[in-house]
Design an enzyme around this catalytic site. Structure first.
Site, mmCIF file in Angstrom:
data_model
loop_
_atom_site.group_PDB
_atom_site.id
_atom_site.type_symbol
_atom_site.label_atom_id
_atom_site.label_comp_id
_atom_site.label_asym_id
_atom_site.label_seq_id
_atom_site.Cartn_x
_atom_site.Cartn_y
_atom_site.Cartn_z
ATOM 1 N N ASP A 39 0.821 -1.209 0.000
ATOM 2 C CA ASP A 39 0.000 0.000 0.000
ATOM 3 C C ASP A 39 0.860 1.265 0.000
ATOM 4 O OD1 ASP A 39 -2.603 1.390 0.443
ATOM 5 O OD2 ASP A 39 -1.606 1.999 2.296
ATOM 6 N N GLU A 71 1.282 -0.825 -5.059
ATOM 7 C CA GLU A 71 0.201 0.150 -5.246
ATOM 8 C C GLU A 71 0.863 1.517 -5.319
ATOM 9 O OE1 GLU A 71 -3.068 3.011 -3.951
ATOM 10 O OE2 GLU A 71 -1.501 2.367 -2.576
HETATM 11 C C1 GLC Z 1 -3.776 3.640 -0.602
HETATM 12 C C2 GLC Z 1 -5.176 3.095 -0.446
HETATM 13 C C3 GLC Z 1 -6.087 4.198 0.006
HETATM 14 C C4 GLC Z 1 -5.593 4.738 1.312
HETATM 15 C C5 GLC Z 1 -4.114 5.130 1.235
HETATM 16 C C6 GLC Z 1 -3.537 5.319 2.585
HETATM 17 O O1 GLC Z 1 -3.676 4.587 -1.586
HETATM 18 O O2 GLC Z 1 -5.600 2.535 -1.661
HETATM 19 O O3 GLC Z 1 -7.410 3.743 0.133
HETATM 20 O O4 GLC Z 1 -6.354 5.861 1.668
HETATM 21 O O5 GLC Z 1 -3.330 4.139 0.612
HETATM 22 O O6 GLC Z 1 -3.330 4.079 3.226
#
Ligand code: GLC
Length: 651
Positions: A281, A323
């Site tokens: 993440d 991500e």
């Molecule tokens: C990522 C997640 C998002 C979240 C962020 C902080 O981008 O997809 O939903 O708000 O991380 O953890």
């Protein structure tokens, strides 16, 4: 005999941990260490001066994780090592959901696997499910305990049991590894707030605003609306702590080797529960450097390499997914380029493709998409994309100003147009999205909404057939790009925005909840009611998955070639695979558009007796006497050459 690669001191450190294992297991670990030590030490050396010490510490953690790994997961490791291209195969289809919103709890998800199998799912991403902080927790992205499952969802044992059930069905369990930040209530943050120096050093803490002000000159705000700025004053710390996201999500200081070691343990804890893919993440934000946006710094890739190598040593079945919702130029590095090739994540979100899909549909024009997609560097052959129409997050218009300028558009004006269009504010728009995080300083307006509501199947729908065609077209584009297409829960049933999204405590300011609907058994049963929206959408997406699985040309190792000189309403992609070629033809407009048949035939060479047909509908591809194929409105064709095989067009 080749010279030994693993330093003797490292072998001396891991051998006591391995001592209780059978001889063949010890041999396996030492062979892996021999193979991967260079990656581990190089990853660590890029960030830590005392590289040998830190890498040795990680090797010991890997040995401990390996020793604790259940037998059936050792078998899974063997199986996965025999199929290195597994994630690239066209049989893969992903599904992402919140456990409680899809099945109540982990056991409830396990009871609904037939439904997922019917859709063709092989990869199940369950949104954050580890113990978060109480109250608002950003959908679970503020973790208070990485070693415990949220009690209302189940236990670690339930997670392992579900992973086992999924494995039996040929499905891989995917969970989040939130590693940029922890909740303010996580024990590390609690200790820091209590004055413990060791834990204070896990975070970026500043005595006053001097350094935060210096950083904020170049660091963009992620949630300008409900969490402005990137630093939060904390009275317990008597200082300012880095908080990229919400004030209660504290960024970790990854230059601290203790943080790296903590996460190496967490990676293996999840791996040993049967998790097969870890979603890293917000990985882009891990490393901070003054004068930059503090995203995509090279150290991010070195740290990923170190963690990835730990997983390879102990649990090679585990894959990493980055991500990184970043601009097209920075994206490919997450799949491994340069010195990190083959050493970081196996998967990354294709944010650029997602944005271009919606941009093409609104603009009814493919010029920008053709240019931007053709300009992307080739995907490293060992890795592949997560392709998606939308996810649990909002859509930010990641369109490069230079790409826009290259096709005569202004980046800011086009982004503003897309926000207007998808918020339903532009004349003629069919969309019913919601504006998320309007930033008056930059003019950015991101968009929330389910795929159905964005495509025109919201409450005010006017042209359902057109909207379904757009929904199918969008999913067809992502299904044939290459990589794992992931459906966000509810989109397979064409669920519109949840009108009650704001009613839940803590959700009122975050309209991303509008597109995270609960999917109940009643909703799912809708797919069986012929003629319903749910039936139409589900049948269409399941059909895409089935056809995709039958086409080796869609293997993720092939990078599609974008044809630049087509009609401006068409996106035409050529996939050249050793088993044959495939040409994907998409019409993003509501009118028929021309394509030259001789050109198609040239792109798909083959025996004169064979014919060109669209694998999705089974229909032959034909032209008039002028050689022009009239590609119908919103057509999505996967054209291949072969004997004509007519299957009913189920759309
Ligand atoms: C990522 C997640 C998002 C979240 C962020 C902080 O981008 O997809 O939903 O708000 O991380 O953890």
């Amino acid at each position: 005999m080749q010279p030994r690669v693993t330093p003797v001191t490292v072998l001396d450190a891991v051998r006591p941990v391995l001592a209780r294992l059978p001889a063949h297991r010890r041999t396996t670990f030492e062979l892996r260490l021999e193979r991967w030590w260079p990656d581990l030490s190089a990853g660590v050396a890029a960030v830590h001066a005392d590289a040998l010490d830190v890498a040795t510490r990680l090797a010991v953690i890997a040995a401990e994780g390996f020793a604790a790994r259940p037998d059936e997961l050792h078998v899974l490791d063997e199986r996965r090592l025999l199929e290195p291209d597994r994630l690239q195969r066209p049989e893969q289809l992903g599904y992402a959901c919140y456990t409680e919103r899809f099945g109540g709890d982990l056991a409830g998800v396990g009871e609904r696997l037939d439904y997922l199998a019917e859709l063709g799912v092989t990869y199940l991403h369950l949104m954050p499910l580890l113990q978060p902080r109480d109250g608002d927790n950003d959908g679970g992205y503020a973790v208070a305990d990485y070693r415990r499952v949220r009690p209302d969802l189940g236990t670690m044992d339930d997670l392992a049991a579900l992973a086992g059930r999924l494995r039996e069905r040929g499905m891989s369990l995917v969970v989040d590894l939130v590693l940029n930040h922890v909740a303010r209530e996580h024990p590390w943050a609690v200790a820091a707030r209590a004055g413990d120096e060791r834990h204070r050093a896990y975070f970026h803490v500043f005595p006053d605003r001097t350094v935060p002000d210096a950083f904020e000159r170049t660091v963009p705000e992620v949630f300008p609306d409900f969490a402005p700025g990137s630093f939060t004053a904390d009275p317990d710390l008597d200082g300012w702590v880095w908080t990229t996201f919400n004030s209660w999500q504290w960024d970790l200081d990854w230059s601290n080797p203790d943080v790296l070691a903590e996460f190496a343990e967490i990676v293996l804890l999840l791996a040993n529960a049967g998790v097969e893919v870890l979603r890293l993440d917000a990985i882009a934000f891990l490393w901070k450097r003054l004068g930059t946006t503090c995203q995509n710094e090279p150290e991010v890739h070195a740290l990923t390499q170190a963690l990835r190598t730990v997983a390879r040593l102990a649990a090679p079945a585990v894959a990493f997914k980055a991500e990184a919702i970043v601009g097209p130029r920075d994206l490919v590095a997450y799949l491994g380029t340069g010195e990190h090739a083959g050493r970081v994540s196996d998967l990354a979100y294709h944010n650029t493709l997602m944005v271009q899909v919606w941009s093409m549909l609104a603009a009814r024009d493919t010029r920008l998409a053709r240019h931007a997609l053709a300009a992307l560097p080739d995907t490293p052959s060992t890795a592949t994309w997560i392709t998606y129409v939308r996810c649990h997050d909002d859509i930010g218009w990641a369109i490069d100003d230079a790409d826009a300028a290259a096709v005569g558009l202004s980046g800011p004006a086009h982004r503003a147009f897309l926000s207007d269009w998808y918020a339903g504010d532009f004349p003629g728009s069919w969309s019913e999205g919601l504006v998320f995080q309007h930033n008056p300083a930059t003019g950015d307006r991101r968009i929330s909404g389910t795929a159905a509501s964005l495509a025109g199947l919201g409450a005010g729908r006017r042209d359902a057939d057109g909207a379904f065609a757009r929904l199918f077209l969008a999913h067809a584009i992502v299904a044939a790009w290459g990589g794992i297409p992931v459906i966000w829960s509810g989109d397979e049933l064409a669920l519109p925005n949840d009108p009650y999204w704001a009613a839940e405590p803590g959700h009122g300011a975050d309209n991303r909840w509008a597109h995270r609907p609960r999917v109940t058994d009643v909703d799912r049963a809708g797919r069986l009611r012929s003629g319903s929206d749910a039936a139409r959408a589900f049948a269409g997406l399941a059909h895409l998955a089935r056809v995709r699985a039958s086409l080796p040309q869609l293997h993720g190792s092939v990078t599609p070639q974008v044809l630049l000189d087509t009609d401006d309403g068409l996106l035409v992609l050529v996939r050249r695979h050793p088993s044959g070629a495939l040409v994907a033809v998409y019409n993003v407009t509501a009118e028929a558009r021309p394509l030259s048949l001789p050109r198609l035939e040239h792109l798909l060479p083959g025996a004169p007796s064979s014919v060109l047909h669209d694998a999705l509908s089974g229909h032959g591809v034909t032209a008039g006497a002028d050689g022009i194929v009239h590609v119908p409105p919103y057509a999505a064709w996967w054209v291949v050459r072969g004997p004509a095989q007519v299957s009913p067009d189920i759309r």
